[in-house]
Design an enzyme around this catalytic site. Sequence first.
Site, PDB file in Angstrom:
ATOM      1  N   SER A 295       0.915  -1.243  -0.269  1.00 19.58           N
ATOM      2  CA  SER A 295      -0.036   0.013  -0.095  1.00 19.58           C
ATOM      3  C   SER A 295       0.806   1.320   0.104  1.00 19.58           C
ATOM      4  O   SER A 295       1.967   1.189   0.623  1.00 19.58           O
ATOM      5  CB  SER A 295      -0.855   0.074   1.217  1.00 19.58           C
ATOM      6  OG  SER A 295      -1.549   1.298   1.450  1.00 19.58           O
ATOM      7  N   LYS A 301       0.570  -3.520   4.958  1.00 17.39           N
ATOM      8  CA  LYS A 301      -0.287  -4.169   3.698  1.00 17.39           C
ATOM      9  C   LYS A 301       0.633  -4.960   2.881  1.00 17.39           C
ATOM     10  O   LYS A 301       1.537  -4.885   2.501  1.00 17.39           O
ATOM     11  CB  LYS A 301      -1.023  -3.316   3.019  1.00 17.39           C
ATOM     12  CG  LYS A 301      -2.217  -2.468   3.658  1.00 17.39           C
ATOM     13  CD  LYS A 301      -3.258  -3.270   4.293  1.00 17.39           C
ATOM     14  CE  LYS A 301      -4.088  -3.691   3.098  1.00 17.39           C
ATOM     15  NZ  LYS A 301      -4.877  -2.868   2.602  1.00 17.39           N
ATOM     16  N   GLN A 340     -15.931  -8.242 -38.347  1.00 17.39           N
ATOM     17  CA  GLN A 340     -14.810  -7.818 -38.280  1.00 17.39           C
ATOM     18  C   GLN A 340     -14.604  -7.659 -36.669  1.00 17.39           C
ATOM     19  O   GLN A 340     -13.617  -7.434 -36.125  1.00 17.39           O
ATOM     20  CB  GLN A 340     -14.490  -6.226 -38.816  1.00 17.39           C
ATOM     21  CG  GLN A 340     -13.228  -5.753 -38.483  1.00 17.39           C
ATOM     22  CD  GLN A 340     -13.161  -4.426 -39.383  1.00 17.39           C
ATOM     23  OE1 GLN A 340     -13.002  -4.557 -40.562  1.00 17.39           O
ATOM     24  NE2 GLN A 340     -13.120  -3.281 -38.859  1.00 17.39           N
TER      25      GLN A 340
END
Length: 475
Positions: A295, A301, A340
């Site tokens: 983080s 984290k 296409q």
Amino acid sequence: MTSQNEQATTSPDKKLWGGRFAESTAPLVEQYNASVPFDQRLYAQDIRGSLAHVAMLGRVGILQPDEVAQISAGLHDILADIQAGQFEWRLDREDVHMNIEAALRDRIGPIAGKLHTARSRNDQVAVDFRLFVKEAALELADLTRDLRRVMVAEAEKHLTSDGGSAVILPGYTHLQVAQPILLSHWFMAYAAMLERDEGRLRDAAARMDESPLGSSALAGTPWPIDRFDTAAALGFARPTANSLDGVGSRDFALEFLAACAVLMAHLSRLSEETVLYSTFEFGFLTLPDSHTTGSSIMPQKKNPDVSELARGKSGRVFGNLMGLLTVVKGTPLAYNKDLQEDKEGVFDSFDTCAITLRLYAEMLPKSVWNAHTTRAAAARGYSTATDLADLLARQGVPFREAHEVVGGLVGVASRSGRQLWELTDAEMKAAHPLLSAEVAASLTVEASVKGRLSHGGTAPERVQEAVAAAKAALE
């Protein structure tokens, strides 16, 4: 900076199809109509198809040997330039086919126009795309097998832990603790899913193993071509049986996208469990630093980005299938410009599945399962309640009655914050005379797992058999 649109308007090239047109194409139409920004990816397939076609034209006597040699040499030179990054892709030349054909004309002169004898862009694009999708299906099948091999290896590895016994994991239904299972059994469940995914991809490749080249625009051609020759040269099993179907159908791409969607659904389920099990609250799994991120503000984290992205990217793969289904649902036979729109979703699904499979094959062997945590979690939540009901049923008590008895005991235990093995002898006997505290204490997660001996069950013997069978199949 010059935009693609400006490049198109300043081009001096005359369209290769422009004979009946008295007015040049509007700039905005050039931009809207062009597919070269994405279909240039088919350059190798396009040149392979052209080489097979011109060789066949020579073999049946439509072109002279020197013409075949000039065209073939020019195509090989263009291929080398593209691979070296020295080829100019031009928007005004619309697509990969016209870019290569126009470049061939620039190199060898008007003789390049003979390459298009007995061929249309309709069957040209169809054969290019089939070649790509067939190759993509087989490559994804191989990558799926690679991940399946990892799953089986992880299952074998976790049949024993540091303490010598297999790693036990809580099994869930409704995301509530249900019954104990071996972690190896969990890995083998995903191995089984991946085996079916591989089979779907290989089945799709087998079904699309037909060459549309020679179907021409839609009705075939009066030229004495040999479609079996070009099909074999391109590695197809046979030519398509119907020229309208050959140029106008895209079910081979739909089947590929469907197989990709199911594969990503399985990988998304794996991702959801990986995310959950690696949370602080679960604590079952520690993901490797190499496959997680941090983080920008919270230094503690460790985010499971690979799994979260895989879970999220499944949505785009599902959308690609729905997108092409919507494109083809109302197109009349044979070719329409709508088709296409068949390529970008296929390219995206292939790329997404391929990198996701590779990432999981890298990440799982480096991940660490916390056996003490998983075993403790498996022991909670009254996961052996069914074993207690089965014990009564083996003593002649009807299972429904046994179920009600044990359900009552779970209620007693849960209201007092205890587990089943913590109930007193008196409480157990009050529920049923065949029960006792000693019986409850014997209901360990290890005993529960060992008892699941039915074929396909989580008992160590059954999982060992499954691992051995899977290894043999992979070899």
